[in-house]
Design a protein around this motif. Sequence first.
Motif, PDB file in Angstrom:
ATOM      1  N   GLY A 138      -2.485  16.327  -0.609  1.00  0.00           N
ATOM      2  CA  GLY A 138      -1.937  17.400  -1.431  1.00  0.00           C
ATOM      3  C   GLY A 138      -0.819  16.941  -2.354  1.00  0.00           C
ATOM      4  O   GLY A 138      -0.355  17.701  -3.197  1.00  0.00           O
ATOM      5  N   MET A 139      -0.348  15.721  -2.205  1.00  0.00           N
ATOM      6  CA  MET A 139       0.745  15.207  -3.026  1.00  0.00           C
ATOM      7  C   MET A 139       0.273  14.152  -4.020  1.00  0.00           C
ATOM      8  O   MET A 139       1.075  13.581  -4.741  1.00  0.00           O
ATOM      9  CB  MET A 139       1.822  14.579  -2.122  1.00  0.00           C
ATOM     10  N   GLU A 140      -1.024  13.892  -4.075  1.00  0.00           N
ATOM     11  CA  GLU A 140      -1.558  12.831  -4.928  1.00  0.00           C
ATOM     12  C   GLU A 140      -1.289  13.066  -6.403  1.00  0.00           C
ATOM     13  O   GLU A 140      -1.116  12.143  -7.168  1.00  0.00           O
ATOM     14  CB  GLU A 140      -3.080  12.654  -4.710  1.00  0.00           C
ATOM     15  N   ASP A 141      -1.290  14.321  -6.844  1.00  0.00           N
ATOM     16  CA  ASP A 141      -1.156  14.630  -8.266  1.00  0.00           C
ATOM     17  C   ASP A 141       0.280  14.606  -8.756  1.00  0.00           C
ATOM     18  O   ASP A 141       0.525  14.716  -9.959  1.00  0.00           O
ATOM     19  CB  ASP A 141      -1.765  16.014  -8.562  1.00  0.00           C
ATOM     20  N   LEU A 142       1.233  14.499  -7.861  1.00  0.00           N
ATOM     21  CA  LEU A 142       2.624  14.464  -8.276  1.00  0.00           C
ATOM     22  C   LEU A 142       2.902  13.120  -8.822  1.00  0.00           C
ATOM     23  O   LEU A 142       3.533  12.663  -9.540  1.00  0.00           O
ATOM     24  CB  LEU A 142       3.558  14.758  -7.104  1.00  0.00           C
ATOM     25  N   GLU A 178       0.862  -1.175   0.000  1.00  0.00           N
ATOM     26  CA  GLU A 178       0.000   0.000   0.000  1.00  0.00           C
ATOM     27  C   GLU A 178       0.899   1.226   0.000  1.00  0.00           C
ATOM     28  O   GLU A 178       1.833   1.315   0.798  1.00  0.00           O
ATOM     29  CB  GLU A 178      -0.887   0.005   1.246  1.00  0.00           C
ATOM     30  N   LEU A 179       0.644   2.127  -0.891  1.00  0.00           N
ATOM     31  CA  LEU A 179       1.411   3.362  -0.984  1.00  0.00           C
ATOM     32  C   LEU A 179       0.627   4.454  -0.277  1.00  0.00           C
ATOM     33  O   LEU A 179      -0.492   4.771  -0.667  1.00  0.00           O
ATOM     34  CB  LEU A 179       1.652   3.722  -2.453  1.00  0.00           C
ATOM     35  N   VAL A 180       1.204   5.012   0.778  1.00  0.00           N
ATOM     36  CA  VAL A 180       0.546   6.069   1.542  1.00  0.00           C
ATOM     37  C   VAL A 180       1.106   7.405   1.063  1.00  0.00           C
ATOM     38  O   VAL A 180       2.296   7.680   1.218  1.00  0.00           O
ATOM     39  CB  VAL A 180       0.785   5.885   3.059  1.00  0.00           C
TER      40      VAL A 180
END
Length: 110
Positions: free
Chosen positions: A106-110, A100-102
């Motif tokens: 706010g960083m999801e779009d990077l 699982e990548l946590v």
Amino acid sequence: FVLLMKKRTGVAMAPFSSIQIPVSFNPTSIAEKRATVEVRGGYGPHNLCWVFPLRGLVNAPQHPRAFPFRCRAKTSVQEVLELPLRSLAGMQGAETFKYELVVPPGMEDL
């Protein structure tokens, strides 16, 4: 597990004293290992036994080669790597691996 005490029998202890029992753990494969250390003694007509469970956890050895990833700024890279799972004990057939990548908010779009 290896018990490192040289004298294992006939050790006399004073009341309210303590003893250190050295144990070595040097696994040959990646697997959870369990053992017990039993300390037996007597007090008058009573036989006494203390059982101490041991649990050895093993970390995988480092891979001898680094796997670098490079890409230009504001781009992405996708690669499939096949990594050998070295030193696994008694592995038979396929094994399921999940992760699982946590990602921080706010960083999801990077």
